[in-house]
Scaffold this motif. Sequence first.
Motif, mmCIF file in Angstrom:
data_model
loop_
_atom_site.group_PDB
_atom_site.id
_atom_site.type_symbol
_atom_site.label_atom_id
_atom_site.label_comp_id
_atom_site.label_asym_id
_atom_site.label_seq_id
_atom_site.Cartn_x
_atom_site.Cartn_y
_atom_site.Cartn_z
ATOM 1 N N THR A 121 0.833 -1.205 0.000
ATOM 2 C CA THR A 121 0.000 0.000 0.000
ATOM 3 C C THR A 121 0.865 1.250 0.000
ATOM 4 O O THR A 121 0.576 2.228 -0.709
ATOM 5 C CB THR A 121 -0.934 0.007 1.227
ATOM 6 O OG1 THR A 121 -1.738 -1.181 1.211
ATOM 7 C CG2 THR A 121 -1.829 1.235 1.218
ATOM 8 N N LEU A 122 1.960 1.242 0.781
ATOM 9 C CA LEU A 122 2.881 2.383 0.783
ATOM 10 C C LEU A 122 3.483 2.602 -0.612
ATOM 11 O O LEU A 122 3.645 3.737 -1.060
ATOM 12 C CB LEU A 122 3.997 2.146 1.805
ATOM 13 C CG LEU A 122 3.629 2.340 3.276
ATOM 14 C CD1 LEU A 122 4.780 1.920 4.174
ATOM 15 C CD2 LEU A 122 3.261 3.801 3.548
ATOM 16 N N ILE A 123 3.816 1.497 -1.273
ATOM 17 C CA ILE A 123 4.368 1.611 -2.632
ATOM 18 C C ILE A 123 3.351 2.262 -3.562
ATOM 19 O O ILE A 123 3.695 3.142 -4.371
ATOM 20 C CB ILE A 123 4.775 0.223 -3.163
ATOM 21 C CG1 ILE A 123 5.955 -0.328 -2.361
ATOM 22 C CG2 ILE A 123 5.133 0.282 -4.650
ATOM 23 C CD1 ILE A 123 6.265 -1.780 -2.640
ATOM 24 N N PHE A 124 2.095 1.829 -3.455
ATOM 25 C CA PHE A 124 1.042 2.378 -4.317
ATOM 26 C C PHE A 124 0.805 3.860 -4.027
ATOM 27 O O PHE A 124 0.552 4.644 -4.946
ATOM 28 C CB PHE A 124 -0.261 1.594 -4.124
ATOM 29 C CG PHE A 124 -0.338 0.333 -4.949
ATOM 30 C CD1 PHE A 124 0.766 -0.479 -5.124
ATOM 31 C CD2 PHE A 124 -1.522 -0.047 -5.555
ATOM 32 C CE1 PHE A 124 0.707 -1.638 -5.881
ATOM 33 C CE2 PHE A 124 -1.598 -1.198 -6.322
ATOM 34 C CZ PHE A 124 -0.481 -2.006 -6.480
ATOM 35 N N LEU A 125 0.870 4.240 -2.760
ATOM 36 C CA LEU A 125 0.553 5.617 -2.379
ATOM 37 C C LEU A 125 1.736 6.567 -2.538
ATOM 38 O O LEU A 125 1.554 7.781 -2.606
ATOM 39 C CB LEU A 125 0.079 5.657 -0.920
ATOM 40 C CG LEU A 125 -1.243 4.944 -0.619
ATOM 41 C CD1 LEU A 125 -1.532 4.982 0.878
ATOM 42 C CD2 LEU A 125 -2.389 5.583 -1.402
ATOM 43 N N TRP A 126 2.945 6.016 -2.601
ATOM 44 C CA TRP A 126 4.133 6.876 -2.603
ATOM 45 C C TRP A 126 4.841 6.810 -3.955
ATOM 46 O O TRP A 126 4.477 7.549 -4.879
ATOM 47 C CB TRP A 126 5.023 6.489 -1.428
ATOM 48 C CG TRP A 126 6.151 7.432 -1.136
ATOM 49 C CD1 TRP A 126 6.471 8.594 -1.777
ATOM 50 C CD2 TRP A 126 7.137 7.265 -0.115
ATOM 51 N NE1 TRP A 126 7.583 9.164 -1.237
ATOM 52 C CE2 TRP A 126 8.025 8.379 -0.196
ATOM 53 C CE3 TRP A 126 7.374 6.292 0.879
ATOM 54 C CZ2 TRP A 126 9.115 8.539 0.654
ATOM 55 C CZ3 TRP A 126 8.459 6.452 1.739
ATOM 56 C CH2 TRP A 126 9.318 7.569 1.629
ATOM 57 N N PRO A 127 5.845 5.950 -4.169
ATOM 58 C CA PRO A 127 6.556 6.015 -5.465
ATOM 59 C C PRO A 127 5.702 5.608 -6.657
ATOM 60 O O PRO A 127 5.940 6.084 -7.776
ATOM 61 C CB PRO A 127 7.725 5.034 -5.264
ATOM 62 C CG PRO A 127 7.278 4.108 -4.195
ATOM 63 C CD PRO A 127 6.421 4.918 -3.275
ATOM 64 N N GLY A 128 4.700 4.741 -6.453
ATOM 65 C CA GLY A 128 3.893 4.277 -7.575
ATOM 66 C C GLY A 128 2.609 5.027 -7.796
ATOM 67 O O GLY A 128 1.786 4.637 -8.642
ATOM 68 N N SER A 129 2.420 6.132 -7.072
ATOM 69 C CA SER A 129 1.133 6.845 -7.155
ATOM 70 C C SER A 129 0.863 7.402 -8.553
ATOM 71 O O SER A 129 -0.292 7.498 -8.989
ATOM 72 C CB SER A 129 1.089 7.977 -6.128
ATOM 73 O OG SER A 129 2.123 8.914 -6.385
ATOM 74 N N GLY A 130 1.933 7.774 -9.275
ATOM 75 C CA GLY A 130 1.742 8.380 -10.589
ATOM 76 C C GLY A 130 1.035 7.469 -11.578
ATOM 77 O O GLY A 130 0.284 7.934 -12.445
ATOM 78 N N PHE A 131 1.241 6.164 -11.441
ATOM 79 C CA PHE A 131 0.559 5.234 -12.345
ATOM 80 C C PHE A 131 -0.962 5.356 -12.211
ATOM 81 O O PHE A 131 -1.692 5.240 -13.199
ATOM 82 C CB PHE A 131 0.973 3.787 -12.038
ATOM 83 C CG PHE A 131 2.415 3.496 -12.338
ATOM 84 C CD1 PHE A 131 2.907 3.538 -13.626
ATOM 85 C CD2 PHE A 131 3.300 3.182 -11.312
ATOM 86 C CE1 PHE A 131 4.233 3.271 -13.907
ATOM 87 C CE2 PHE A 131 4.629 2.915 -11.576
ATOM 88 C CZ PHE A 131 5.109 2.963 -12.872
ATOM 89 N N PHE A 132 -1.406 5.607 -10.998
ATOM 90 C CA PHE A 132 -2.844 5.639 -10.745
ATOM 91 C C PHE A 132 -3.428 7.038 -10.960
ATOM 92 O O PHE A 132 -4.506 7.173 -11.524
ATOM 93 C CB PHE A 132 -3.121 5.151 -9.312
ATOM 94 C CG PHE A 132 -2.631 3.752 -9.080
ATOM 95 C CD1 PHE A 132 -3.435 2.662 -9.393
ATOM 96 C CD2 PHE A 132 -1.349 3.515 -8.588
ATOM 97 C CE1 PHE A 132 -2.965 1.371 -9.205
ATOM 98 C CE2 PHE A 132 -0.880 2.238 -8.407
ATOM 99 C CZ PHE A 132 -1.689 1.150 -8.716
ATOM 100 N N THR A 133 -2.697 8.086 -10.529
ATOM 101 C CA THR A 133 -3.213 9.442 -10.703
ATOM 102 C C THR A 133 -3.266 9.841 -12.177
ATOM 103 O O THR A 133 -4.040 10.715 -12.553
ATOM 104 C CB THR A 133 -2.356 10.454 -9.923
ATOM 105 O OG1 THR A 133 -0.986 10.346 -10.369
ATOM 106 C CG2 THR A 133 -2.434 10.184 -8.426
ATOM 107 N N ARG A 134 -2.440 9.218 -13.009
ATOM 108 C CA ARG A 134 -2.469 9.518 -14.446
ATOM 109 C C ARG A 134 -3.232 8.456 -15.223
ATOM 110 O O ARG A 134 -3.973 8.762 -16.144
ATOM 111 C CB ARG A 134 -1.040 9.615 -14.998
ATOM 112 C CG ARG A 134 -0.238 10.758 -14.418
ATOM 113 C CD ARG A 134 1.199 10.725 -14.908
ATOM 114 N NE ARG A 134 2.028 11.717 -14.237
ATOM 115 C CZ ARG A 134 3.331 11.580 -14.024
ATOM 116 N NH1 ARG A 134 3.943 10.482 -14.432
ATOM 117 N NH2 ARG A 134 4.020 12.517 -13.407
ATOM 118 N N GLY A 135 -3.013 7.199 -14.851
ATOM 119 C CA GLY A 135 -3.589 6.109 -15.635
ATOM 120 C C GLY A 135 -5.085 5.957 -15.506
ATOM 121 O O GLY A 135 -5.790 5.725 -16.495
#
Length: 849
Positions: free
Chosen positions: A225-239
């Motif tokens: 969850t930390l990965i999704f919310l922190w370094p990987g957040s751009g995949f979700f906020t853009r995708g």
Amino acid sequence: MSDTAILSPTAPSGPEITIAIDGMSCAGCAGRAERALAATAGVQRAVVNFATEQGTVTAQSGTDMVALNAGMAEALGKAGYPARVEEVVFDITGMSCASCVGRVEQALRGASGVIEAHVNFADDSARVRYFAGQNDPARLAAVITAAGYAATPRAASGGGAAGDSAARRQAEERRAGRAAAIAGILTLPVFVTEMGGHLVPPFHHWLVGIFGQGPLWTAQFILTTLIFLWPGSGFFTRGIPALFKGAPDMNSLVALGAGAAYAFSVVSLFAPAVLPEGAAEVYFEAAAVIIALILLGRWLEARAKGQAGAAIRALINLRPDEAEARRDGVWTSVPLDQVMVGDLLRLRPAERVAVDGVVREGESYVDESMITGEPLPVAKSRGASLIAGSINTNGSLQYEATAVGVDTALAKIVAMVERAQGAKLPVQALADRVVRVFVPAVIAVAILTVAAWMVFAPAPALGSALVAGVSVLIIACPCAMGLATPTSIMVGTGRAAQLGVLFRKGDALQRLSDIKVMAFDKTGTLTEGRPQVRATYCAAGFDRAEVLRLAAAAESGSEHPVAKAVLRAAGDVPLPEAEGFRALIGAGIEARVEGREMRIGSVRMMTEAGLDTSVFADELQQIAQSGASALLVAIDGTLAALMSVADAPKASAAAAINALHSSGIKVAMITGDAKASAEAVAKLLGIDHVEAEVRPEDKAAAIKRLRGQFGAVGFTGDGINDAPALAEAEVGLAIGTGTDVAIESADVVLASGDPVGAVNALDLSRRTMRNIRQNLFWAFAYNVALIPVAAGVLYPAFGVSLSPMLGAGAMAFSSVFVLTNALRLRALAPRLAERRMFHEGEPAQQKEA
């Protein structure tokens, strides 16, 4: 002049465009411009107002506006009344794959007045040409932003823009590296606790015995969850927003794939009862590793992209930060941007030339290899020109600044290379067509994959179906397709610039690789351009010294190399002034000296003037057989003398022609010389085909004849009279020591005056195109081969399936592979080294750019 020109009076009307037009001097001009616009496909009505210098065009409904705008700009240009066109380059952030490129281009193509829009994924830029007044950079930037990508207009400067771009890219690389590092640190314990247990069962039992299975999965959930919310957040906020807009991109694929694995794992951990019996499984390690590997791939991409622009940065770094200028009688160090045209500057040994200039005092040798590609330092003395960025090897010079900022040769080279790097080649068309539908198609394949596994796999199939669907989403890589062509172009054209080959037009890179014949101008291109008068034959009643004196006086008004030869032959005798001087391009000159009518030129010129050249028949034959050129002098309508003028071939001309032959290229020469003389030179150099006695206005027709006989033609020349041939050829290569007119007509500029540059340009073109084809093959083959494997087509027969983690690693690798392959072009060596000839006692500046 009619008020309107209507092509389709019954067709529904489309948008109205206003075009500012240059070059109109009367109402007749306006009428011609109006007819040119009206004849353009897609125009319903056109009105040109001479008073306002504007054309108002109504388009037919449903017309492709970009194609229409480009057509109108071309039509006006051909008519001689060019439209006022402006160009802007944007730096874009947020593009993650080739699909993003397509969306930005589509958005720009819909903007008012846009003639051309090219987006380059490799350097995150967009180059837009548009009708002046129909749009502006701020509105175009807003169009890109509305499409979901931040855009900043790149300011014009003497290379500072590229420097800013490099700084932005370094910052992007640092951000990507930081995100990858954080994701890696958070992913490692998730991967070790899950996959370590699968690989080493005792390790799994030991962990479960200490912590329990539930707490271990809960820890994996927290870290993922930390990965999704922190370094990987751009995949979700853009995708995710892109997905809802119906324009999914690479971020969307990652968000769907990793998100599906994460969501299924969360349900399995916290609500397993809602799943079919035996279907509950956690895939936190897959979701975490997918994000970590793709972020690692993007960091490697960012690093490789930065290296792709290294050639431009190397050129920019040639400029010193300061210059020593004479201000108020005192030598003072001043910042480069404060140097002005006319300033007197001082250059010490080992220092770089700050701006373009002319030597006023001192003698030295200057290393221009980083600009022209020529290996030997060039002698400089009073009157010699200096190029910004070159290195003074010894001696001190004082020079006057003649060009600063964006007007220096170095800044123009940087701008030229940047423009070529932003081009889109025809070979990329297939990739563009695939990319337009690639991401939606992958999502459709993933859905079908899940459905097929649910139908045909043994129960419980949900977990296996999910893994296969996620693998399809993750394995797909439009990034590699988007990077395949532009990265090779960037590296190839940048390396070419370092070797003295400047591609003014990016598509020339592909066209040059396809030529079948290379044609050369003779004087100044294959030869030294410094002809000498070998012999002078005088008719009865004429004195040699007197004829030379009068001929030199007549030629003193000409800059032609043959005129210089006549002046040298006359020696240091005082020359009277010439009156009524008139140059007959490609034929000779006319002038009046001391009241006597002088006519100096070719045999054809004298024959057309009605003069009988048979008096020199034997001498003309000897001159032709020796490979020299004949120059006749007529005084007061009587043939007075014949001069044998020879121009030695450049030292590397024969080697260049041999290299072209070994590359499978036919070599031709197009010259205005007499046929016998031209064929003698051709035989000496090994040239296959000669077009002799060709007037300047007929050189374009000679190119057409060569095309009909051999195929696509490249033409290398250096003079004003070569401009039509340079424009007519599939690829025009201008010798950099030539005229501005020739260079402006060319597609490629050879910075030095050596024909070897044409060989190196061809070799660079072919090797870059080979690299592009390798990249495209890899990008397509990778997806064609691995998407079916990820979907599970091998599972029924071989029990082989692809883990989403392996898919993420393979996807990251595919982009890095394409970039690494393109970066190999940085090591390209010139096919032939250039060799510069020096004449004893000859100032070096006579042959320099």
